[in-house]
Design a protein around this motif. Structure first.
Motif, PDB file in Angstrom:
ATOM      1  N   ILE A 110      12.814  -6.528   3.715  1.00 64.20           N
ATOM      2  CA  ILE A 110      11.428  -6.187   3.412  1.00 64.20           C
ATOM      3  C   ILE A 110      11.306  -4.684   3.162  1.00 64.20           C
ATOM      4  CG2 ILE A 110       9.039  -6.200   4.241  1.00 64.20           C
ATOM      5  CD1 ILE A 110       9.779  -8.553   6.048  1.00 64.20           C
ATOM      6  N   GLU A 111      10.653  -4.346   2.054  1.00 64.21           N
ATOM      7  CA  GLU A 111      10.304  -2.963   1.754  1.00 64.21           C
ATOM      8  C   GLU A 111       8.807  -2.895   1.483  1.00 64.21           C
ATOM      9  OE1 GLU A 111      12.477  -1.681  -1.623  1.00 64.21           O
ATOM     10  OE2 GLU A 111      14.457  -1.993  -0.721  1.00 64.21           O
ATOM     11  N   VAL A 112       8.142  -1.867   1.988  1.00 63.43           N
ATOM     12  CA  VAL A 112       6.715  -1.672   1.748  1.00 63.43           C
ATOM     13  C   VAL A 112       6.527  -0.314   1.079  1.00 63.43           C
ATOM     14  CG1 VAL A 112       4.421  -1.500   2.778  1.00 63.43           C
ATOM     15  CG2 VAL A 112       6.085  -3.114   3.715  1.00 63.43           C
ATOM     16  N   SER A 113       5.737  -0.280   0.011  1.00 56.27           N
ATOM     17  CA  SER A 113       5.529   0.972  -0.709  1.00 56.27           C
ATOM     18  C   SER A 113       4.130   1.013  -1.315  1.00 56.27           C
ATOM     19  CB  SER A 113       6.585   1.138  -1.818  1.00 56.27           C
ATOM     20  OG  SER A 113       6.509   0.067  -2.737  1.00 56.27           O
ATOM     21  N   ILE A 114       3.733   2.211  -1.715  1.00 54.02           N
ATOM     22  CA  ILE A 114       2.473   2.419  -2.429  1.00 54.02           C
ATOM     23  C   ILE A 114       2.820   2.670  -3.893  1.00 54.02           C
ATOM     24  CG2 ILE A 114       0.438   3.892  -2.674  1.00 54.02           C
ATOM     25  CD1 ILE A 114       0.703   4.514   0.330  1.00 54.02           C
ATOM     26  N   ILE A 115       2.219   1.908  -4.801  1.00 53.63           N
ATOM     27  CA  ILE A 115       2.565   2.005  -6.213  1.00 53.63           C
ATOM     28  C   ILE A 115       1.302   2.128  -7.058  1.00 53.63           C
ATOM     29  CG2 ILE A 115       4.658   0.607  -5.905  1.00 53.63           C
ATOM     30  CD1 ILE A 115       3.102  -1.722  -7.240  1.00 53.63           C
ATOM     31  N   GLU A 116       1.472   2.663  -8.258  1.00 56.96           N
ATOM     32  CA  GLU A 116       0.406   2.555  -9.256  1.00 56.96           C
ATOM     33  C   GLU A 116       0.508   1.158  -9.847  1.00 56.96           C
ATOM     34  OE1 GLU A 116      -0.943   4.527 -13.522  1.00 56.96           O
ATOM     35  OE2 GLU A 116       0.076   5.786 -12.031  1.00 56.96           O
ATOM     36  N   ALA A 117      -0.548   0.402  -9.760  1.00 55.66           N
ATOM     37  CA  ALA A 117      -0.499  -1.007 -10.140  1.00 55.66           C
ATOM     38  C   ALA A 117      -0.107  -1.173 -11.601  1.00 55.66           C
ATOM     39  CB  ALA A 117      -1.850  -1.663  -9.888  1.00 55.66           C
ATOM     40  N   HIS A 153       1.214  -8.010  -3.556  1.00 53.88           N
ATOM     41  CA  HIS A 153       0.476  -6.805  -3.922  1.00 53.88           C
ATOM     42  C   HIS A 153      -0.996  -6.984  -3.564  1.00 53.88           C
ATOM     43  CE1 HIS A 153       3.912  -7.410  -6.636  1.00 53.88           C
ATOM     44  NE2 HIS A 153       4.028  -6.101  -6.649  1.00 53.88           N
ATOM     45  N   VAL A 154      -1.568  -5.955  -2.963  1.00 54.97           N
ATOM     46  CA  VAL A 154      -2.999  -5.934  -2.654  1.00 54.97           C
ATOM     47  C   VAL A 154      -3.519  -4.527  -2.949  1.00 54.97           C
ATOM     48  CG1 VAL A 154      -2.841  -7.722  -0.864  1.00 54.97           C
ATOM     49  CG2 VAL A 154      -2.571  -5.329  -0.237  1.00 54.97           C
ATOM     50  N   ALA A 155      -4.834  -4.393  -3.066  1.00 54.81           N
ATOM     51  CA  ALA A 155      -5.430  -3.074  -3.244  1.00 54.81           C
ATOM     52  C   ALA A 155      -5.107  -2.202  -2.034  1.00 54.81           C
ATOM     53  CB  ALA A 155      -6.932  -3.202  -3.427  1.00 54.81           C
ATOM     54  N   LEU A 158      -7.552  -1.669   0.853  1.00 56.22           N
ATOM     55  CA  LEU A 158      -7.804  -2.803   1.741  1.00 56.22           C
ATOM     56  C   LEU A 158      -6.889  -2.800   2.956  1.00 56.22           C
ATOM     57  CD1 LEU A 158      -9.156  -5.526   2.388  1.00 56.22           C
ATOM     58  CD2 LEU A 158      -7.467  -6.621   0.879  1.00 56.22           C
ATOM     59  N   VAL A 159      -5.634  -2.384   2.782  1.00 60.80           N
ATOM     60  CA  VAL A 159      -4.643  -2.561   3.856  1.00 60.80           C
ATOM     61  C   VAL A 159      -4.081  -1.264   4.403  1.00 60.80           C
ATOM     62  CG1 VAL A 159      -3.947  -4.846   3.034  1.00 60.80           C
ATOM     63  CG2 VAL A 159      -2.769  -2.815   2.158  1.00 60.80           C
ATOM     64  N   GLN A 160      -4.465  -0.120   3.839  1.00 61.21           N
ATOM     65  CA  GLN A 160      -3.888   1.146   4.297  1.00 61.21           C
ATOM     66  C   GLN A 160      -4.141   1.335   5.795  1.00 61.21           C
ATOM     67  OE1 GLN A 160      -5.150   4.623   2.087  1.00 61.21           O
ATOM     68  NE2 GLN A 160      -3.115   5.504   2.310  1.00 61.21           N
ATOM     69  N   GLY A 161      -3.070   1.622   6.541  1.00 59.64           N
ATOM     70  CA  GLY A 161      -3.162   1.817   7.979  1.00 59.64           C
ATOM     71  C   GLY A 161      -3.159   0.540   8.789  1.00 59.64           C
ATOM     72  N   SER A 162      -3.025  -0.618   8.111  1.00 61.26           N
ATOM     73  CA  SER A 162      -3.055  -1.896   8.828  1.00 61.26           C
ATOM     74  C   SER A 162      -1.646  -2.424   9.066  1.00 61.26           C
ATOM     75  CB  SER A 162      -3.854  -2.932   8.028  1.00 61.26           C
ATOM     76  OG  SER A 162      -3.088  -3.415   6.933  1.00 61.26           O
ATOM     77  N   GLU A 180      -8.318 -11.166   8.450  1.00 64.07           N
ATOM     78  CA  GLU A 180      -9.063 -10.349   9.405  1.00 64.07           C
ATOM     79  C   GLU A 180      -9.683  -9.138   8.724  1.00 64.07           C
ATOM     80  OE1 GLU A 180      -6.329  -9.413  12.488  1.00 64.07           O
ATOM     81  OE2 GLU A 180      -6.291 -11.450  13.325  1.00 64.07           O
ATOM     82  N   LEU A 181      -8.947  -8.549   7.792  1.00 62.37           N
ATOM     83  CA  LEU A 181      -9.442  -7.343   7.120  1.00 62.37           C
ATOM     84  C   LEU A 181     -10.645  -7.631   6.232  1.00 62.37           C
ATOM     85  CD1 LEU A 181      -6.016  -5.718   6.156  1.00 62.37           C
ATOM     86  CD2 LEU A 181      -7.645  -4.848   7.841  1.00 62.37           C
ATOM     87  N   ILE A 182     -10.665  -8.801   5.595  1.00 63.74           N
ATOM     88  CA  ILE A 182     -11.780  -9.119   4.693  1.00 63.74           C
ATOM     89  C   ILE A 182     -12.861  -9.944   5.381  1.00 63.74           C
ATOM     90  CG2 ILE A 182     -10.272  -9.003   2.674  1.00 63.74           C
ATOM     91  CD1 ILE A 182     -10.267 -12.045   2.567  1.00 63.74           C
TER      92      ILE A 182
END
Length: 264
Positions: A110-117, A153-155, A158-162, A180-182
Motif C-alpha cells: 500500500i502506498e498513499v500519496s497526494i496527486i493532481e487528479a 482516489h478521493v478528493a 475529504l480525507v486529509q488528516g484522516s 464516517e467522514l461524509i
C-alpha cells in the motif's frame, strides 16, 4: 496458397500440443536443440521465433537457464459486484474475495500519496481543474505473486488528516472511514470495464509477461445523495483471473443516478 513460415508452423504445432494436454501446465517444452531436430530446421533463430510467438500469446514463459515452460494459470475469481457485499468491517475486500482459495495467502503493498487528479479521476469526482486528490495505491498478491492493482482516489479535502491516509492496512475498512467522514454510507457503485494491453507502469507493478492483456475495472462509488465520493481503478491481468458477474431481476422500479461523464 503460400505456405506458412517455418516458425509459424512450429508455433502452431506446439500450441496444439499445449491445448490438447500433450504439454500440460507447468511442463517443460523441448529444448531449442530438440526442436531443431524435431522440425528439421537449420537455424536456431527460426525455433526462437516460434517460441517467441507463444511467449507473446501468454502460453509459455522462459526460465533461464532451464528453458521454456507452459504457464500454469491458477485463476482468481474476480467479482466486481462484491463491493457492497455484507462482511465484517475488519475484512478487506481482497481478503474476502480469496477467502475460499485453499492454501493461498493474500497480502498487499500500500502506498498513499497526494496527486493532481488526472482527467479520468477529475471527471468522475467532479473536481475542478488542477484539483488535488488522495490516492491509495495497492498491489495485491497471492503467495507473493502480484495478482491485481487496486488504486482508490478521493478528493483530498475529504480525507486529509484522516485514517484513510494511513499507508497501511485499515482494519475497519477505508469505506467505513469514508462513511464516517461524509455522515452517510456509500450506497451505489457504477462500474466500467475496459479490455486493453497494459501500460509500462502496469507491466512493472504486476510483473506481467509479454502479450498479457488486462481488464481495467473503474468503480465509482456514490452516497445516497448521488454525490461521487470515490473512484477505484482495478487492473486485472487476463492470465490470472476469471471475471464473474451475478444478475438478478429487479422487483421494484429504481431510478438510477445520472452519470456525469456521459456513460450509458
Amino acid at each position: 496458397m503460400k505456405p506458412s513460415p517455418v516458425y509459424q508452423r512450429i508455433a502452431d504445432d506446439l500450441r496444439r500440443k499445449i491445448t490438447d494436454g500433450t504439454f500440460p501446465p507447468g511442463a517443460q517444452i523441448p529444448t531449442e536443440a530438440d526442436l531443431i531436430d524435431r522440425y528439421e530446421v537449420k537455424s536456431r533463430a527460426t525455433v526462437r521465433q516460434g517460441l517467441a510467438m507463444l511467449v507473446n500469446e501468454g502460453l509459455i514463459e522462459a526460465r533461464r537457464p532451464k528453458g521454456y515452460f507452459v504457464i500454469e494459470h491458477r485463476r482468481l475469481v474476480y467479482r466486481p459486484q462484491a463491493e457492497f457485499r455484507k462482511k465484517p468491517p475488519e475484512v478487506d475486500i481482497f481478503t474476502n474475495l480469496v477467502a475460499e482459495e485453499d492454501g493461498r495467502v493474500p497480502s498487499q503493498d500500500i502506498e498513499v500519496s497526494i496527486i493532481e487528479a488526472t482527467g479520468l479521476i477529475r471527471e468522475r469526482l467532479k473536481l475542478k481543474e488542477g484539483g488535488l486528490a488522495a490516492a491509495r495505491r495497492r498491489v495485491r498478491r497471492l503467495d507473493g505473486v502480484a495478482y491485481n492493482i487496486n488504486d482508490s482516489h478521493v478528493a483530498l479535502e475529504l480525507v486529509q488528516g484522516s485514517e484513510w491516509m494511513h499507508p497501511g492496512d485499515v482494519q475497519r475498512g477505508t469505506d467505513t472511514v469514508l462513511s464516517e467522514l461524509i455522515g452517510q454510507q456509500l450506497v451505489y457503485g457504477f462500474h466500467e470495464l475496459y479490455l486493453r494491453m497494459p501500460t509500462p507502469s502496469e507491466v512493472h507493478r504486476l510483473n506481467l509477461g509479454a502479450g498479457v492483456p488486462v481488464a481495467e475495472h473503474i468503480s465509482t462509488s456514490f452516497d445516497a445523495d448521488r454525490n461521487p465520493i470515490q473512484v477505484t481503478v482495478n487492473i486485472v491481468p487476463g492470465d490470472r483471473h476469471v471475471i464473474v458477474f451475478e444478475t438478478h431481476r429487479e422487483t421494484e422500479n429504481h431510478e438510477l443516478p445520472r452519470i456525469p461523464w456521459g456513460a450509458p
